[in-house]
Scaffold this motif. Structure first.
Motif, PDB file in Angstrom:
ATOM      1  N   GLY A   1       0.809  -1.214   0.000  1.00  0.00           N
ATOM      2  CA  GLY A   1       0.000   0.000   0.000  1.00  0.00           C
ATOM      3  C   GLY A   1       0.840   1.259   0.000  1.00  0.00           C
ATOM      4  N   ALA A   2       1.928   1.253   0.758  1.00  0.00           N
ATOM      5  CA  ALA A   2       2.823   2.419   0.788  1.00  0.00           C
ATOM      6  C   ALA A   2       3.539   2.575  -0.546  1.00  0.00           C
ATOM      7  CB  ALA A   2       3.827   2.293   1.924  1.00  0.00           C
ATOM      8  N   LEU A   3       3.927   1.470  -1.165  1.00  0.00           N
ATOM      9  CA  LEU A   3       4.608   1.535  -2.462  1.00  0.00           C
ATOM     10  C   LEU A   3       3.680   2.108  -3.532  1.00  0.00           C
ATOM     11  CD1 LEU A   3       6.453  -1.902  -2.351  1.00  0.00           C
ATOM     12  CD2 LEU A   3       7.494   0.358  -2.125  1.00  0.00           C
ATOM     13  N   GLU A   4       2.379   1.830  -3.408  1.00  0.00           N
ATOM     14  CA  GLU A   4       1.409   2.323  -4.387  1.00  0.00           C
ATOM     15  C   GLU A   4       1.297   3.844  -4.389  1.00  0.00           C
ATOM     16  OE1 GLU A   4      -2.427   0.352  -4.238  1.00  0.00           O
ATOM     17  OE2 GLU A   4      -1.412  -1.487  -3.626  1.00  0.00           O
ATOM     18  N   THR A   5       1.755   4.506  -3.332  1.00  0.00           N
ATOM     19  CA  THR A   5       1.697   5.971  -3.299  1.00  0.00           C
ATOM     20  C   THR A   5       2.787   6.597  -4.151  1.00  0.00           C
ATOM     21  OG1 THR A   5       3.118   6.209  -1.351  1.00  0.00           O
ATOM     22  CG2 THR A   5       0.753   5.918  -0.949  1.00  0.00           C
ATOM     23  N   LEU A   6       3.752   5.791  -4.595  1.00  0.00           N
ATOM     24  CA  LEU A   6       4.849   6.308  -5.422  1.00  0.00           C
ATOM     25  C   LEU A   6       4.379   6.487  -6.862  1.00  0.00           C
ATOM     26  CD1 LEU A   6       7.620   3.971  -3.998  1.00  0.00           C
ATOM     27  CD2 LEU A   6       7.478   6.446  -3.674  1.00  0.00           C
ATOM     28  N   PRO A   7       4.909   7.482  -7.564  1.00  0.00           N
ATOM     29  CA  PRO A   7       4.504   7.695  -8.953  1.00  0.00           C
ATOM     30  C   PRO A   7       4.854   6.492  -9.828  1.00  0.00           C
ATOM     31  CG  PRO A   7       6.332   9.166  -8.356  1.00  0.00           C
ATOM     32  CD  PRO A   7       5.915   8.449  -7.115  1.00  0.00           C
ATOM     33  N   GLY A   8       3.887   6.044 -10.627  1.00  0.00           N
ATOM     34  CA  GLY A   8       4.116   4.937 -11.550  1.00  0.00           C
ATOM     35  C   GLY A   8       4.013   3.560 -10.929  1.00  0.00           C
ATOM     36  N   ILE A   9       3.698   3.488  -9.628  1.00  0.00           N
ATOM     37  CA  ILE A   9       3.586   2.192  -8.957  1.00  0.00           C
ATOM     38  C   ILE A   9       2.126   1.970  -8.584  1.00  0.00           C
ATOM     39  CG2 ILE A   9       4.339   0.756  -7.023  1.00  0.00           C
ATOM     40  CD1 ILE A   9       6.638   1.489  -8.859  1.00  0.00           C
ATOM     41  N   GLY A  10       1.504   1.039  -9.283  1.00  0.00           N
ATOM     42  CA  GLY A  10       0.131   0.668  -8.966  1.00  0.00           C
ATOM     43  C   GLY A  10       0.124  -0.617  -8.156  1.00  0.00           C
ATOM     44  N   PRO A  11      -1.047  -1.199  -7.939  1.00  0.00           N
ATOM     45  CA  PRO A  11      -1.139  -2.414  -7.128  1.00  0.00           C
ATOM     46  C   PRO A  11      -0.314  -3.586  -7.672  1.00  0.00           C
ATOM     47  CG  PRO A  11      -3.310  -1.454  -7.441  1.00  0.00           C
ATOM     48  CD  PRO A  11      -2.361  -0.677  -8.309  1.00  0.00           C
ATOM     49  N   ALA A  12      -0.314  -3.792  -8.981  1.00  0.00           N
ATOM     50  CA  ALA A  12       0.418  -4.930  -9.560  1.00  0.00           C
ATOM     51  C   ALA A  12       1.930  -4.764  -9.373  1.00  0.00           C
ATOM     52  CB  ALA A  12       0.080  -5.079 -11.041  1.00  0.00           C
ATOM     53  N   ARG A  13       2.449  -3.583  -9.676  1.00  0.00           N
ATOM     54  CA  ARG A  13       3.893  -3.351  -9.499  1.00  0.00           C
ATOM     55  C   ARG A  13       4.288  -3.412  -8.026  1.00  0.00           C
ATOM     56  NH1 ARG A  13       4.903   1.273 -13.947  1.00  0.00           N
ATOM     57  NH2 ARG A  13       5.469  -0.144 -15.642  1.00  0.00           N
ATOM     58  N   ALA A  14       3.462  -2.847  -7.172  1.00  0.00           N
ATOM     59  CA  ALA A  14       3.765  -2.881  -5.736  1.00  0.00           C
ATOM     60  C   ALA A  14       3.860  -4.326  -5.256  1.00  0.00           C
ATOM     61  CB  ALA A  14       2.699  -2.121  -4.949  1.00  0.00           C
TER      62      ALA A  14
ATOM     63  N   ASP B   1      18.059  -1.364  -8.240  1.00  0.00           N
ATOM     64  CA  ASP B   1      17.723  -2.788  -8.375  1.00  0.00           C
ATOM     65  C   ASP B   1      16.297  -2.972  -8.890  1.00  0.00           C
ATOM     66  OD1 ASP B   1      19.551  -4.184  -5.508  1.00  0.00           O
ATOM     67  OD2 ASP B   1      20.225  -3.455  -7.467  1.00  0.00           O
ATOM     68  N   LEU B   2      15.436  -1.984  -8.709  1.00  0.00           N
ATOM     69  CA  LEU B   2      14.081  -2.080  -9.251  1.00  0.00           C
ATOM     70  C   LEU B   2      14.116  -2.238 -10.762  1.00  0.00           C
ATOM     71  CD1 LEU B   2      12.165   0.660  -7.188  1.00  0.00           C
ATOM     72  CD2 LEU B   2      12.033  -1.835  -6.935  1.00  0.00           C
ATOM     73  N   VAL B   3      15.051  -1.551 -11.421  1.00  0.00           N
ATOM     74  CA  VAL B   3      15.206  -1.661 -12.873  1.00  0.00           C
ATOM     75  C   VAL B   3      15.943  -2.953 -13.209  1.00  0.00           C
ATOM     76  CG1 VAL B   3      16.204  -0.606 -14.937  1.00  0.00           C
ATOM     77  CG2 VAL B   3      15.168   0.843 -13.179  1.00  0.00           C
TER      78      VAL B   3
ATOM     79  N   VAL C   1      10.371  -2.275 -12.655  1.00  0.00           N
ATOM     80  CA  VAL C   1       9.875  -1.014 -13.216  1.00  0.00           C
ATOM     81  C   VAL C   1      10.750  -0.644 -14.400  1.00  0.00           C
ATOM     82  CG1 VAL C   1       9.007  -0.156 -10.984  1.00  0.00           C
ATOM     83  CG2 VAL C   1      11.285   0.490 -11.738  1.00  0.00           C
ATOM     84  N   PRO C   2      10.183   0.043 -15.390  1.00  0.00           N
ATOM     85  CA  PRO C   2      11.018   0.529 -16.501  1.00  0.00           C
ATOM     86  C   PRO C   2      11.845   1.733 -16.048  1.00  0.00           C
ATOM     87  CG  PRO C   2       8.726   1.165 -16.832  1.00  0.00           C
ATOM     88  CD  PRO C   2       8.763   0.298 -15.607  1.00  0.00           C
ATOM     89  N   GLN C   3      12.865   2.047 -16.796  1.00  0.00           N
ATOM     90  CA  GLN C   3      13.751   3.160 -16.460  1.00  0.00           C
ATOM     91  C   GLN C   3      12.981   4.467 -16.302  1.00  0.00           C
ATOM     92  OE1 GLN C   3      17.210   2.884 -15.875  1.00  0.00           O
ATOM     93  NE2 GLN C   3      16.946   4.958 -15.089  1.00  0.00           N
TER      94      GLN C   3
ATOM     95  N   LEU D   1      10.831   8.272  -9.664  1.00  0.00           N
ATOM     96  CA  LEU D   1      10.726   7.996  -8.238  1.00  0.00           C
ATOM     97  C   LEU D   1      12.060   7.801  -7.524  1.00  0.00           C
ATOM     98  CD1 LEU D   1      11.164   4.680  -7.739  1.00  0.00           C
ATOM     99  CD2 LEU D   1       8.910   4.627  -8.714  1.00  0.00           C
ATOM    100  N   LYS D   2      13.166   7.868  -8.237  1.00  0.00           N
ATOM    101  CA  LYS D   2      14.467   7.582  -7.623  1.00  0.00           C
ATOM    102  C   LYS D   2      14.800   8.504  -6.471  1.00  0.00           C
ATOM    103  CE  LYS D   2      17.074  10.197 -11.059  1.00  0.00           C
ATOM    104  NZ  LYS D   2      17.976  10.095 -12.183  1.00  0.00           N
ATOM    105  N   ASP D   3      14.320   9.740  -6.482  1.00  0.00           N
ATOM    106  CA  ASP D   3      14.584  10.674  -5.380  1.00  0.00           C
ATOM    107  C   ASP D   3      13.608  10.489  -4.219  1.00  0.00           C
ATOM    108  OD1 ASP D   3      16.711  11.794  -6.778  1.00  0.00           O
ATOM    109  OD2 ASP D   3      15.426  13.267  -7.761  1.00  0.00           O
ATOM    110  N   LEU D   4      12.661   9.573  -4.370  1.00  0.00           N
ATOM    111  CA  LEU D   4      11.645   9.361  -3.341  1.00  0.00           C
ATOM    112  C   LEU D   4      11.828   8.062  -2.575  1.00  0.00           C
ATOM    113  CD1 LEU D   4       8.591  10.372  -5.541  1.00  0.00           C
ATOM    114  CD2 LEU D   4       9.851  11.804  -3.923  1.00  0.00           C
ATOM    115  N   ILE D   5      12.835   7.246  -2.986  1.00  0.00           N
ATOM    116  CA  ILE D   5      12.999   5.931  -2.359  1.00  0.00           C
ATOM    117  C   ILE D   5      14.418   5.744  -1.847  1.00  0.00           C
ATOM    118  CG2 ILE D   5      11.189   4.833  -3.722  1.00  0.00           C
ATOM    119  CD1 ILE D   5      13.361   3.714  -5.570  1.00  0.00           C
TER     120      ILE D   5
END
Length: 187
Positions: free
Chosen positions: A133-146, A164-166, A171-173, A179-183
């Motif tokens: 749920g917290a990951l879903e608040t990030l831009p470009g991260i919906g339920p499936a990606r989270a 490492d997410l890429v 997630v795509p680049q 979101l790299k500055d948010l994680i």
């Protein structure tokens, strides 16, 4: 004797709830691997006698500052208390429906500025510890990606670096760049 009856009933109900939660956890562990999340009610945040809390509203609002609002009001109410969004505000990235709690820090970003998400007081979300749920608040991260991020973390171990997410093709680049500055991956 009649005064103790409600207390006894409360204790019986509380005990029953705890035992039920424990039974669910034990049952799930016996049925095989999987993740179960048991959510117990959060302890009430102490509030002043009038039911009001203090929140800090900053960023692209007319009058940034600390405001008294009613416990349970929405972020939209706090933004309005601060005079509403400024002309340059990017209000579409703010969850205006979220309920407020004492000591919340609401930041309304300006157009083109990255939204701030994560733990209050921190501008970064720990991808090694955050729930889906917290990951879903990030831009470009919906339920499936989270969910894929959480599963990768469980299956392949913690992330050594946000990139490492890429590398794990979660997630795509282009999403990572937003979101790299948010994680982070702090322990």
């Amino acid at each position: 004797m009649t005064k103790t009856r409600p207390l006894v009933m409360s204790l019986i109900l509380l005990t029953a709830g705890v035992l039920t939660a424990a039974a669910v956890v034990v049952s799930a562990r016996r049925s095989g691997p999987g993740t179960i999340e048991v959510r117990l009610p959060e302890a009430a945040t102490p509030t002043p006698n009038d039911g009001r809390v203090k929140v800090y509203v900053a960023g692209a609002v007319q009058r940034p500052g600390v405001y008294n609002v009613r416990a349970g009001d929405r972020v939209a109410d706090a933004v309005e208390a601060a005079g509403g969004p400024a002309d340059e505000a990017d209000i579409l990235v703010v969850n205006l429906a979220r309920r407020l709690r004492d000591e919340d820090h609401i930041i309304v970003p300006r157009q083109g500025q990255s939204p701030v998400v994560g733990v209050p007081g921190s501008s970064r979300t720990n991808i090694n510890a955050a729930a889906a749920g917290a990951l879903e608040t990030l831009p470009g991260i919906g339920p499936a990606r989270a969910q894929r991020i959480v599963e990768s973390r469980q299956r392949d171990g913690p992330f050594a670096d946000p990139s490492d997410l890429v590398k794990r093709k979660l997630v795509p680049q282009s999403v990572f760049d937003s979101l790299k500055d948010l994680i982070d991956v702090r322990s």
